[in-house]
Design a protein around this motif. Sequence first.
Motif, PDB file in Angstrom:
ATOM      1  N   GLN A 120      21.314  19.673  31.909  1.00 28.63           N
ATOM      2  CA  GLN A 120      22.060  18.909  30.857  1.00 28.63           C
ATOM      3  C   GLN A 120      22.933  17.857  31.339  1.00 28.63           C
ATOM      4  O   GLN A 120      22.939  16.593  30.615  1.00 28.63           O
ATOM      5  N   ASN A 121      23.655  18.132  32.291  1.00 27.26           N
ATOM      6  CA  ASN A 121      24.507  17.072  32.904  1.00 27.26           C
ATOM      7  C   ASN A 121      23.651  15.951  33.573  1.00 27.26           C
ATOM      8  O   ASN A 121      24.304  14.863  33.278  1.00 27.26           O
ATOM      9  N   GLU A 124      22.649  13.968  30.435  1.00 27.70           N
ATOM     10  CA  GLU A 124      23.872  13.118  29.940  1.00 27.70           C
ATOM     11  C   GLU A 124      24.030  11.674  30.926  1.00 27.70           C
ATOM     12  O   GLU A 124      24.431  10.830  30.181  1.00 27.70           O
ATOM     13  N   GLN A 127      21.549   9.105  30.285  1.00 25.06           N
ATOM     14  CA  GLN A 127      21.827   8.481  28.839  1.00 25.06           C
ATOM     15  C   GLN A 127      22.987   7.461  28.963  1.00 25.06           C
ATOM     16  O   GLN A 127      22.938   6.583  28.386  1.00 25.06           O
ATOM     17  N   ARG A 128      23.977   7.842  29.715  1.00 26.40           N
ATOM     18  CA  ARG A 128      25.246   7.095  29.756  1.00 26.40           C
ATOM     19  C   ARG A 128      24.905   5.811  30.676  1.00 26.40           C
ATOM     20  O   ARG A 128      25.491   4.976  30.484  1.00 26.40           O
TER      21      ARG A 128
END
Length: 135
Positions: A120-121, A124, A127-128
């Motif tokens: 998940q990290n 994210e 995506q960032r």
Amino acid sequence: MASSRIPPTALTLKQQQPLQLEPSRGVSCRGLGIQHNHPELPPRNMAPYVFFTTAPQTLFRKFIQRQNILGLYRNILRTIRHVPDRMDRKYLRDWARNEFKRNQNATDQNAIRMMIIQAQNHLEELQRSLALAGN
């Protein structure tokens, strides 16, 4: 109105051979022949039966966990599709596939939870990075 339920006294249990224990799957009852003597039903052998030693709640939790992991994998692959460079896309797709494939047989729940958090990290962070790049 006739009831479609079979009365418990209509079932008989005959042992044909001893039970075989299979530690990974519970008890295998292939040696049991279960027959009924209910007048409305034709006689038939209802074996083989396999009884699982895992609680239904545990099976349900594992099912939900598997669905969450597959959803996370799909989200990672969908996000990777937005990477502009073809070679970077291929590298990230291969990396994600190899990581999930390498850990697909993990059984330790604490390790699995940690891998989910790490994935998940990574998602994210990707995506960032894509948002900062304007894609």
